[in-house]
Write an enzyme that holds these catalytic residues in place. Structure first.
Site, PDB file in Angstrom:
ATOM      1  N   ASP A 186     -13.313   4.961   1.756  1.00 43.44           N
ATOM      2  CA  ASP A 186     -11.890   5.087   2.096  1.00 43.44           C
ATOM      3  C   ASP A 186     -11.520   6.551   2.265  1.00 43.44           C
ATOM      4  OD1 ASP A 186      -9.138   5.250   2.212  1.00 43.44           O
ATOM      5  OD2 ASP A 186      -8.767   3.847   0.579  1.00 43.44           O
TER       6      ASP A 186
ATOM      7  N   GLU B 171      -7.379   0.559  -4.522  1.00 43.51           N
ATOM      8  CA  GLU B 171      -7.386   0.392  -3.070  1.00 43.51           C
ATOM      9  C   GLU B 171      -8.709  -0.159  -2.515  1.00 43.51           C
ATOM     10  OE1 GLU B 171      -5.973   4.255  -1.964  1.00 43.51           O
ATOM     11  OE2 GLU B 171      -3.996   3.801  -2.769  1.00 43.51           O
TER      12      GLU B 171
ATOM     13  N   LYS C 253       2.563  11.329  -3.214  1.00 41.69           N
ATOM     14  CA  LYS C 253       1.561  10.634  -4.024  1.00 41.69           C
ATOM     15  C   LYS C 253       0.639  11.620  -4.749  1.00 41.69           C
ATOM     16  CE  LYS C 253      -1.781   6.872  -3.370  1.00 41.69           C
ATOM     17  NZ  LYS C 253      -2.233   5.915  -2.338  1.00 41.69           N
TER      18      LYS C 253
ATOM     19  N   ASP D 260       0.883  -1.167   0.000  1.00 41.97           N
ATOM     20  CA  ASP D 260       0.000   0.000   0.000  1.00 41.97           C
ATOM     21  C   ASP D 260       0.921   1.216   0.000  1.00 41.97           C
ATOM     22  OD1 ASP D 260      -1.664   2.133   0.526  1.00 41.97           O
ATOM     23  OD2 ASP D 260      -2.398   1.386   2.455  1.00 41.97           O
TER      24      ASP D 260
HETATM   25  P1  ADP Z   1      -3.189   7.220   3.307  1.00 43.83           P
HETATM   26  O1  ADP Z   1      -3.921   6.027   2.793  1.00 43.83           O
HETATM   27  O2  ADP Z   1      -3.592   8.488   2.611  1.00 43.83           O
HETATM   28  O3  ADP Z   1      -1.705   7.060   3.386  1.00 43.83           O
HETATM   29  P2  ADP Z   1      -3.972   6.523   6.006  1.00 43.83           P
HETATM   30  O4  ADP Z   1      -5.079   5.574   5.744  1.00 43.83           O
HETATM   31  O5  ADP Z   1      -2.720   6.010   6.616  1.00 43.83           O
HETATM   32  O6  ADP Z   1      -3.688   7.457   4.780  1.00 43.83           O
HETATM   33  O7  ADP Z   1      -4.589   7.664   6.916  1.00 43.83           O
HETATM   34  C1  ADP Z   1      -3.804   8.705   7.326  1.00 43.83           C
HETATM   35  C2  ADP Z   1      -4.716   9.785   7.884  1.00 43.83           C
HETATM   36  O8  ADP Z   1      -5.491   9.225   8.931  1.00 43.83           O
HETATM   37  C3  ADP Z   1      -3.927  10.936   8.447  1.00 43.83           C
HETATM   38  O9  ADP Z   1      -4.506  12.157   8.013  1.00 43.83           O
HETATM   39  C4  ADP Z   1      -4.103  10.758   9.929  1.00 43.83           C
HETATM   40  O10 ADP Z   1      -4.047  11.983  10.631  1.00 43.83           O
HETATM   41  C5  ADP Z   1      -5.490  10.137   9.989  1.00 43.83           C
HETATM   42  N1  ADP Z   1      -5.729   9.433  11.245  1.00 43.83           N
HETATM   43  C6  ADP Z   1      -5.034   8.379  11.753  1.00 43.83           C
HETATM   44  N2  ADP Z   1      -5.507   8.048  12.964  1.00 43.83           N
HETATM   45  C7  ADP Z   1      -6.535   8.920  13.222  1.00 43.83           C
HETATM   46  C8  ADP Z   1      -7.431   9.125  14.333  1.00 43.83           C
HETATM   47  N3  ADP Z   1      -7.338   8.379  15.439  1.00 43.83           N
HETATM   48  N4  ADP Z   1      -8.356  10.120  14.230  1.00 43.83           N
HETATM   49  C9  ADP Z   1      -8.423  10.891  13.142  1.00 43.83           C
HETATM   50  N5  ADP Z   1      -7.627  10.766  12.076  1.00 43.83           N
HETATM   51  C10 ADP Z   1      -6.680   9.795  12.113  1.00 43.83           C
HETATM   52 MG    MG Z   2      -4.815   4.543   2.000  1.00 41.58          MG
END
Ligand code: ADP
Ligand code: MG
Length: 616
Positions: free
Chosen positions: A198, A176, A72, A8
């Protein structure tokens, strides 16, 4: 052929997973510290070496000129496409960025480097590849990589390029949401209609899937490539920034370092508010005191509600495209870190009228699904078929700048379709074909993917019969063939996206990365081990001064002191192996002491935390 890993490659975080051949269960691979997430951050250190993941993330604060995050968002895009986004990034884009964005790292006068988005992503992929290789104790060269459903041709190509540069054969790009549905093992259901919601760091995707006897079909996809936790963070930083300016007269956004630091504080607050009803924000302003503010979840939700609301429009459009009503959806799946926000869960539940699935870790779901797909490709599963759809319509320009759609949006891929064309001027010797992507009727409102000319023998207008055939492969990548049916002349054209790397450039980058791989690897190791060493040195010094140390024998204290001094000395060298060795020795020596300190936060401070959880 070797094993295939699932990756991912996220905007915020990236992960690598594999499927255990015996249990048939996918799982994410941790780094030596037990963390599965790898921050998608890359930076250049002052010696000119690249640093990837956690050390780069840790350095973000002080090295915003030397770091790239959220790359990205820039993959496969042109400079004009990303002007708005660039305003929010501290890094610079080279002024000569023509067909491919070039990111400049480092301050003038020090070590500098210019990298394209696929090269930056390749550093992240290489790190994950290495993590897998360390785990399996063998070379890994094949991968499945996930992309947002909305990624267009150029963005998919850029992702494949990144894989190649990193030394990975990209066996399949998977959307995804499709991966997430695989992770949930939805093929076990007989039949169901599923919505995958998502909401990650940089993108929002909604996908409606239909399951029938172990067969997945994506009915429709929708979303917003510019909607995610980043937007919440930016809005949050803007709100608090305004308050700070009113109260202290300091414009936080004027200083990249200060802005990053505020953002980090607020991300931690955001995460806290997903768990509890209120939090206190504290932010130190050098020489001016401290900004302090209590914030309730309710007030925070009031601020971010418009952002969460923006996810609902695409959900409704996806339902409309699929000809479905919300109440017809049987299952709703939550993916992405931002779905931890209680407000998001409530709004999704309200829209679909049912409680969404969130049993799996929303950060890991996509990587787990990639590993399931990888396992299918390895031949481990033969009874599953996956169908995906193309996210945007593809067509060509016709007279007067109109678009003739050849493959409509949401067509199941792999897909092919053809259309007949002719000339409109006598004795034309060529037919100009412009390939476009998008939903609008006029070429000027769509995105131009490629332009080429098919030679035809001079004939009266309307006589030549030219068949244009579009083919989208399983990765969603397009090739176009044009055939003059009268002469039988066939002309297959490789569609090169407007914003992409040429094969030569990719080759050169692969070579360069191989040349520098050793150096980069050593440099990364060195930074990582130095960080670890500094932490343990600090912890040891603190612990020796504390009262627990008095419970140790004089002999043991002498041993600890000797190991501490030895590590301190090794810190002066560039030999990461030596530092690691001494670090281990100090670890050994402080074993008892650590046990005594177990309940204090000293040693725990850096262990197993998510990037956003460590408050600075
Ligand atoms: P990506 O797929 O874009 O890499 P992720 O699925 O890893 O992203 O999500 C990252 C986002 O999730 C970030 O903006 C992070 O701040 C948010 N995030 C992670 N944990 C929490 C939480 N407990 N509450 C709110 N937002 C969260
Ligand atoms: Mg993601």
């Amino acid at each position: 052929m070797g094993r295939i890993i699932g990756i991912d490659l996220g905007t915020t975080n990236s992960l690598v997973a594999f499927t255990d051949a015996e249990t048939r269960q996918p799982r994410c691979l941790p780094d030596p510290q037990g963390r599965t997430l790898l921050p998608s951050v890359v930076s250049l250190d002052s010696a000119g070496a690249m640093v990837v993941g956690w050390p780069a993330w840790e350095g973000l604060l002080h090295q915003s000129q030397r770091s790239v995050y959220s790359v990205k968002r820039l993959m496969g895009r042109g400079v004009e496409d990303v002007q708005e986004e660039l305003k929010l990034f501290p890094f610079r884009v080279a002024p000569d960025s023509q067909s491919v964005i070039k990111i400049e790292l480092g301050e003038p006068g020090t070590a500098q480097k210019t990298l394209t988005p696929p090269e930056v992503s390749a550093f992240i992929l290489r790190e994950l590849k290495r993590r897998a290789e360390q785990f399996f104790g063998e070379e890994v060269t094949r991968a499945v990589i996930t992309v947002p459903a909305y990624f267009n041709d150029a963005q998919r190509q850029a992702t494949k390029d990144a894989g190649r540069i990193a030394g990975l054969e990209v066996e399949r790009l998977v959307n995804e949401p499709t991966a997430a549905s695989l992770a949930y093992g939805l093929d076990k259901h007989q039949r169901a209609l599923i919505a995958v919601y998502d909401f990650g760091g940089g993108t929002f995707d909604i996908s409606l899937l239909q399951l029938e006897e172990g067969l997945f079909k994506v009915l429709s996809t929708n979303g917003d490539t510019h909607l995610g936790g980043d937007d919440i963070d930016n809005l949050f930083a803007e709100k608090i920034g305004q308050e700070i300016q009113a109260q202290f007269g300091v414009k936080v956004s004027a200083s990249p370092d200060l802005y990053q630091s505020l953002r980090r504080t607020l991300i931690a607050a955001k995460h806290e508010l997903s768990q509890q009803d209120a939090t206190t924000i504290r932010f130190k302003l050098e020489g001016k005191g401290e900004y302090t503010r209590a914030l309730s979840r309710e007030e925070f939700e009031g601020w971010i509600a418009p952002i969460v609301e923006r996810t609902l429009g695409p959900c409704k459009r996806a339902l409309r495209d699929a000809g479905l009503k919300p109440e017809q959806i049987d299952e709703v799946v939550l993916v992405g870190g931002s779905t931890r926000l209680p407000l998001v869960r409530r709004r999704v539940q309200e829209l679909f009228g049912r409680k969404p699935h969130c049993e799996l870790n929303p950060d890991e779901v996509v990587a787990l699904g990639a590993a399931v797909q990888a396992h299918i490709l390895e031949g481990g599963v033969t009874d599953m078929l996956l169908l995906d759809v193309t996210p945007l319509s593809l067509g060509i320009e016709t007279m007067g700048g109109a678009v003739a759609k050849i493959i409509p949006r949401n067509a199941t891929i792999p897909a092919s379709a053809s259309e007949m064309f002719t000339t409109y001027v006598d004795n034309q010797t060529g037919v100009d074909i412009q390939v476009v992507q998008g939903e609008r009727e006029l070429v000027k409102d769509c995105r131009s993917l490629a332009r080429f000319t098919l030679k035809v023998p001079p004939q009266p207008a309307g006589l030549p019969r030219v068949e244009v055939k579009f083919l989208i492969d399983a990765n969603g990548i397009l090739s176009v063939a044009a055939r003059d049916l009268r002469t039988g002349q066939e002309h297959t054209v490789e569609v090169k996206p407007s914003y992409g790397l040429s094969d030569d450039e990719v080759e050169r980058m692969i070579l360069e990365s191989i040349e520098h791989a050793e150096v980069d690897f050593a440099a990364t190791q060195l930074i990582g081990v130095r960080n670890d060493a500094e932490t343990i040195l600090r912890a040891t010094t603190g612990a020796l001064a504390g009262e627990q140390a008095q419970e140790l024998s004089a002999e043991e204290l002498r041993r600890i002191e000797a190991a501490r001094a030895a590590l301190q000395e090794a810190m002066g060298s560039d030999d990461h192996r030596l530092i690691r060795e001494r670090l281990e020795e100090l670890n050994q020596a402080t074993h008892n002491l650590a046990e005594l300190l177990m309940n204090t936060a000293v040693r725990a401070a850096v262990k197993g935390k998510r990037p956003d959880e460590v408050s600075l």
